[in-house]
Design a protein around this motif. Structure first.
Motif, PDB file in Angstrom:
ATOM      1  N   VAL A  52     -16.096  -2.406  -3.746  1.00 57.61           N
ATOM      2  CA  VAL A  52     -14.935  -2.828  -2.961  1.00 57.61           C
ATOM      3  C   VAL A  52     -13.991  -1.659  -2.754  1.00 57.61           C
ATOM      4  N   ALA A  53     -13.539  -1.494  -1.549  1.00 59.19           N
ATOM      5  CA  ALA A  53     -12.539  -0.477  -1.259  1.00 59.19           C
ATOM      6  C   ALA A  53     -11.377  -1.159  -0.564  1.00 59.19           C
ATOM      7  N   LYS A  54     -10.160  -0.857  -1.024  1.00 62.39           N
ATOM      8  CA  LYS A  54      -8.990  -1.396  -0.342  1.00 62.39           C
ATOM      9  C   LYS A  54      -8.422  -0.285   0.520  1.00 62.39           C
ATOM     10  N   GLY A  56      -5.687   0.938   3.862  1.00 60.44           N
ATOM     11  CA  GLY A  56      -4.397   0.619   4.455  1.00 60.44           C
ATOM     12  C   GLY A  56      -3.290   0.681   3.422  1.00 60.44           C
ATOM     13  N   SER A  57      -2.054   0.623   3.922  1.00 58.72           N
ATOM     14  CA  SER A  57      -0.916   0.816   3.028  1.00 58.72           C
ATOM     15  C   SER A  57      -0.608  -0.441   2.226  1.00 58.72           C
ATOM     16  N   ARG A  58      -0.931  -1.575   2.829  1.00 59.52           N
ATOM     17  CA  ARG A  58      -0.566  -2.820   2.172  1.00 59.52           C
ATOM     18  C   ARG A  58      -1.848  -3.493   1.676  1.00 59.52           C
ATOM     19  N   SER A  59      -2.144  -3.291   0.425  1.00 58.78           N
ATOM     20  CA  SER A  59      -3.395  -3.866  -0.053  1.00 58.78           C
ATOM     21  C   SER A  59      -3.169  -5.330  -0.387  1.00 58.78           C
ATOM     22  N   PRO A  60      -4.104  -6.157  -0.009  1.00 63.17           N
ATOM     23  CA  PRO A  60      -3.903  -7.597  -0.135  1.00 63.17           C
ATOM     24  C   PRO A  60      -3.894  -8.044  -1.594  1.00 63.17           C
ATOM     25  N   ASP A  61      -3.150  -9.081  -1.812  1.00 66.73           N
ATOM     26  CA  ASP A  61      -2.961  -9.599  -3.165  1.00 66.73           C
ATOM     27  C   ASP A  61      -4.052 -10.606  -3.503  1.00 66.73           C
ATOM     28  N   VAL A  62      -5.289 -10.178  -3.410  1.00 65.06           N
ATOM     29  CA  VAL A  62      -6.390 -11.077  -3.745  1.00 65.06           C
ATOM     30  C   VAL A  62      -7.326 -10.372  -4.713  1.00 65.06           C
ATOM     31  N   ILE A 140     -14.838  -3.724   2.494  1.00 68.23           N
ATOM     32  CA  ILE A 140     -13.524  -3.127   2.685  1.00 68.23           C
ATOM     33  C   ILE A 140     -12.515  -4.205   3.046  1.00 68.23           C
ATOM     34  N   VAL A 141     -11.408  -4.213   2.325  1.00 68.49           N
ATOM     35  CA  VAL A 141     -10.357  -5.191   2.620  1.00 68.49           C
ATOM     36  C   VAL A 141      -9.059  -4.470   2.930  1.00 68.49           C
ATOM     37  N   MET A 142      -8.274  -5.126   3.751  1.00 70.48           N
ATOM     38  CA  MET A 142      -6.982  -4.559   4.125  1.00 70.48           C
ATOM     39  C   MET A 142      -6.040  -5.732   4.346  1.00 70.48           C
ATOM     40  N   GLY A 143      -4.757  -5.506   4.041  1.00 68.89           N
ATOM     41  CA  GLY A 143      -3.769  -6.567   4.258  1.00 68.89           C
ATOM     42  C   GLY A 143      -3.439  -6.675   5.731  1.00 68.89           C
ATOM     43  N   GLN A 144      -3.134  -7.888   6.151  1.00 75.04           N
ATOM     44  CA  GLN A 144      -2.745  -8.095   7.540  1.00 75.04           C
ATOM     45  C   GLN A 144      -1.256  -8.311   7.545  1.00 75.04           C
TER      46      GLN A 144
END
Lengths: 145, 543, 196
Positions: A52-54, A56-62, A140-144
């Motif tokens: 898993v790679a996070k 973006g600047s705002r990594s999601p809270d999951v 890859i996850v990123m916050g929206q």
């Protein structure tokens, strides 16, 4: 079979790295069905860390709870369990990035897919490799915003 | 003599009519210093009047009446000259381009017509880009203007923005360029979406603004306003003032002719939703699949558009607007001009069309621009009223103060002539500044009907009944799809050439034979003005 | 006195408002963006919807037994019917699915309806006297598809004064042309809500 030489290579790599067979793992170079190459993976959290790679600047809270893989035909199939451990609604986006046995990119970059997570809920994201060359992946996850 | 407003009154009070100008010049008394404050305030208003004057003094309505009379008499070249004469400056405005484009169309000069429309489109596109970037801001402008509507740069009514790209598509069709027509038609529905976005944002803005100012921007509050001219059954039946069934049907037709079923279907579907219960329209959607799947049977799918009348023009008319002055708890009636749309007695659309003297085709009334113009004004009135409230409140305060002052002076037996004169000047200034905006694209038709038929390729005769006899013209069909557009304008009729795709790329499932070199011209210039009857009593000739 | 003060106050306000409206139009900036980014500009059918539906459909189709079998089935793409009132070019969706499937190396595509005319034209052109007939392509050698891909997209739109909710559903199916048996089908959906 196309897989054979690759398999040999993976096993060789694993042996070269000196990691022996670990309890609970079905194949050399694999953990929970997922290709791990020569990485040391001794638990699910190790696997999650590796895959898993996070971004973006705002990594999601999951929390990514589980990653499991299998193959259908000669295509790698992946299940990722995402868990929102807070009561707030969480909006994130994700994609998979595919690599071949040599670690080269195996397919075009996917588009971001939006995912809505209710509070205290789990969702399983599933996907299948876009082609048989794709032997490894990153989630890859990123916050929206 | 001016009445004295009772202090703290709450009832609307009609303001004194402008008093007759005293024959004597303003007496310069020793107490001048006390009166001189008023002229200072008035000077400010007069000043702004003068600044606004140059733009406001032009009567767009009179100019266009002349242009339309010329075109209606068949003298399109003369009508174009009138437009050119009235727009001599280097910087042409949106309306110049719109009217010119439409007149060049009547003249069958589609290249020049398109060029003019492109000029207009540059203006609309600038608006559209700004609106896309920030719909809320574009909407906010409707509420924030402090200057007179007439001197605002003309932005175009929403239905005009939609009609513009529709007309551009029709020009391309007439020139046989269906691929470019597709571009125009795609822009039409994209533009429609932008307009929808802005208007819904604007609606909220105006409501909030009106609430915060404690005014009711409902035009029913204007005493004597002809509400029934805007709330006609036809205008209220429309979904809004800009979505236009013709544009959507045309989109369906163009996409169908290019073999794009997934885009043609929503075109027809939207047209049906906008003009429900018209079998002619419903047929197009029902037959879409089979049409596209069928092999080329050497027939031509002909779309006939019959355009009648001219769209009504806005007329400025003065009404009393009750303006609340919150700080005084008073309501002052201020004379303000609002645009009015005169009722339109004749709304002729031919019920059917004859082809080859043996087939009668029913028509569908696809576009009622008369109703759209009314609906557009209906929906625009709250914004117009809000702006009128904003501008009038200054005046209302000044007027209130002056009336009080005059009354006080009269009570004290002081000299009140200066104050009366000041009040008069204020009101005269108001009358000049408050001419409503009469601008609008006037050469547009008021109604469009359509008929559709499959005919063998070749030459055919079409008869259209008009109020003054039958208009007859020939069309030569040479392709799978064709469009002919007829404009009946006061006793004249103008027929565009048959718009046929130069590359008939409608894909057929079968192996259609290779297209042979065109054996006949793709379109014939069939502009025929051969009406038997003299200029008839058709729409808005007698005004 | 009060009047003048009020007037000049309002005049200043007017000037400021005018300046704001005139000065407000800062030059818009244009930059390149990420074509894969999540786009939520309006709730009309957008790029993210297209990409998402196409990718999910491709993934689902790759798991269909006919395609997994490795027999390289030949497929022709038929029109995906647009049953919404929105101008959605469903060819953009099928084109994306088609190229992804092709890249997977599991499916081959036969010329489809929309391209037939161009195909025939070229085939015929090569029969003309200008071509070396020994090297020119032969007529009657085109390979027909064994399967056809078709489907439809529908939408449900609900709107109130403050909320607009749109639901899209894409349905695709792969049918054996010879037998008429549906070998695979799937639906994918999207819901978008806009609050004003």
């Amino acid at each position: 079979m196309k897989v054979a030489p690759l398999f040999v290579a993976l096993v060789a790599a694993a042996l070269a790295a000196g990691c022996g067979t670990k309890k609970g793992f079905e194949k050399e170079g694999f953990a929970f069905g997922c290709p791990i190459g020569d990485q040391k993976v001794s638990s699910m959290s190790d696997l999650v860390k590796a895959k898993v790679a996070k971004e973006g600047s705002r990594s999601p809270d999951v929390e990514i709870e589980e990653i499991r893989c299998t193959t259908t035909g000669d295509l790698l199939k992946v299940d990722v369990v995402v868990y929102n451990d807070e009561s707030d609604l969480e909006r994130l986006m994700y994609k998979f990035r595919w690599a071949d046995a040599e670690g080269m990119r195996a397919a075009d970059e996917e588009s971001w897919k939006p995912l809505l997570m209710y509070g205290n809920s789990r969702q399983t994201v599933t996907t299948i490799a876009p082609n048989s060359r794709a032997r490894d992946f990153k989630f890859i996850v990123m916050g929206q915003e | 003599m001016p009445r004295q407003p009772p202090p703290g009154f709450r009832q609307p009070v009609t303001v004194v009519p402008p008093p007759r100008l005293p024959a004597v010049p303003v007496p310069r008394s020793g107490r001048r210093s006390r009166t001189s404050r008023f002229p200072a305030g008035i000077a400010l208003i007069l000043c702004s009047t003068l600044l606004a004057g140059c733009g406001a003094l032009r009567s767009y309505r009179a100019e266009m009446d002349e242009t339309l009379n010329r075109a209606g008499a068949g003298d399109v070249a003369g009508a174009i000259k009138v437009i050119e004469r009235n727009n001599k400056g280097d910087k042409k405005d949106l309306l110049y381009f719109l009217e010119l484009g439409e007149l060049e169309r009547l003249d069958n000069d589609f290249k020049d017509s398109f060029a003019a429309y492109a000029g207009a489109d540059a203006v609309v596109q600038a608006w559209e880009n700004a609106a896309r970037l920030d719909p809320a801001k574009a909407a906010g402008q409707a509420a924030s203007y402090v200057i007179n509507d007439r001197v605002r740069p003309y932005e175009g009514h929403d239905y005009e923005k939609v009609m513009l790209t529709t007309r551009m598509a029709m020009d391309h069709l007439a020139m046989g360029d269906w691929d470019d027509a597709r571009v125009d038609i795609k822009r039409t529905h994209e533009r429609e979406a932008v307009i929808a976005e802005v208007r819904s944002a604007e609606y909220v803005r105006i409501e909030e603004e009106a609430k915060s100012r404690g005014v009711d921007p409902s035009f029913k509050e204007i005493s004597g306003y002809p509400v029934e001219t805007l709330e006609t059954p036809e205008s209220l039946a429309l979904r809004n003032g800009y979505q236009n069934a013709l544009s959507h049907y045309l989109a369906g037709f163009i996409y169908e002719s290019l073999g794009e079923e997934s885009l043609a279907a929503p075109g027809y579907r939207n047209a049906i939703e906008l003009r429900p219960d018209q079998p002619v329209l419903e047929q197009a959607l029902a037959a879409l699949d089979t049409h596209l799947a069928a092999p080329d049977d050497t027939q031509c799918d002909l779309l006939l558009l019959i355009e009648t009348g001219t769209i009504p023009g806005r007329v400025s008319q003065s009404f009393n607007l009750p303006v609340p002055i919150v700080s005084y708890g008073a309501i002052i009636n201020i004379p303000v001009s609002f645009p009015v749309l005169p009722p339109d007695p004749v709304g002729y659309q031919p019920p059917d069309v004859q082809v080859d003297r043996n087939t009668t085709l029913p028509t569908a009334h696809i576009l009622d621009l008369d109703a759209m113009a009314r609906r557009a004004l209906h929906d625009e009135m709250p914004a117009i009223m809000l702006r009128a409230f904003i501008r009038s409140s200054t005046k209302a305060v000044a007027q209130y103060e002056m009336q009080k002052n005059i009354a006080k002076r009269q009570r004290n037996r002081e000299d009140s002539v200066g104050a009366v004169l000041a009040l008069f000047a204020l009101q005269v200034g108001g009358i000049v500044i408050e001419q409503a905006d009469e601008r609008g694209w006037r050469t547009l038709p008021s109604h469009v009907s359509l008929a559709r038929v499959r005919l063998p390729r070749g030459r055919h005769t079409v008869d259209v009944r008009t109020t003054s006899g039958t208009a007859t013209f020939d069309v030569t069909l040479s392709s799978r799809y064709a469009i002919v557009d007829v404009r009946l304008l006061r006793g004249q009729h103008f027929v565009t050439p048959v718009g046929a795709p130069q590359h008939d790329s409608a894909a057929s499932g079968t192996l259609a034979p290779l297209r042979s070199a065109a054996t006949e011209p793709l379109y014939a210039r069939v502009r025929t003005i051969d009406l038997p009857a003299p200029p008839p009593p058709s729409r808005r000739t007698q005004k | 006195m009060t009047t003048f003060k009020r007037l000049s106050g309002l005049a200043t306000l007017a000037v400021v408002a005018l300046a704001l409206t005139l000065g407000g139009c800062a030059k818009p900036k244009t930059r390149y963006g990420d074509p894969g980014a999540v786009e939520t500009v309006t709730n009309q059918f957008g790029s993210t919807d297209l990409q998402r539906l196409a990718e999910e459909m491709t993934q689902s189709m790759l798991q269909a037994p006919v395609i997994q079998s490795g027999n390289l089935p030949i497929v022709t793409v038929q029109e995906v019917r647009n049953k919404t009132s929105e101008y959605i070019d469903t060819r953009a969706i099928t084109n994306r699915i088609r190229s992804s499937l092709q890249k997977s190396g599991r499916v081959r595509f036969a010329v489809d309806n929309a391209d037939m005319q161009k195909q025939i034209e070229e085939l015929k052109r090569q029969q003309s006297q200008y071509y070396d007939q020994e090297k020119a392509v032969q007529q009657g050698r085109m390979v027909g598809a064994g399967y056809r891909l078709s489907g439809e997209i529908t939408s449900i739109v609900k709107e109130t004064e403050d909320v607009k909710d749109v639901y899209y559903q894409l349905f695709l199916s792969l049918t054996n042309i010879q037998t008429g048996i549906e070998e695979w089908s799937d639906t994918k959906d999207i819901r978008k809500t806009t609050e004003r």
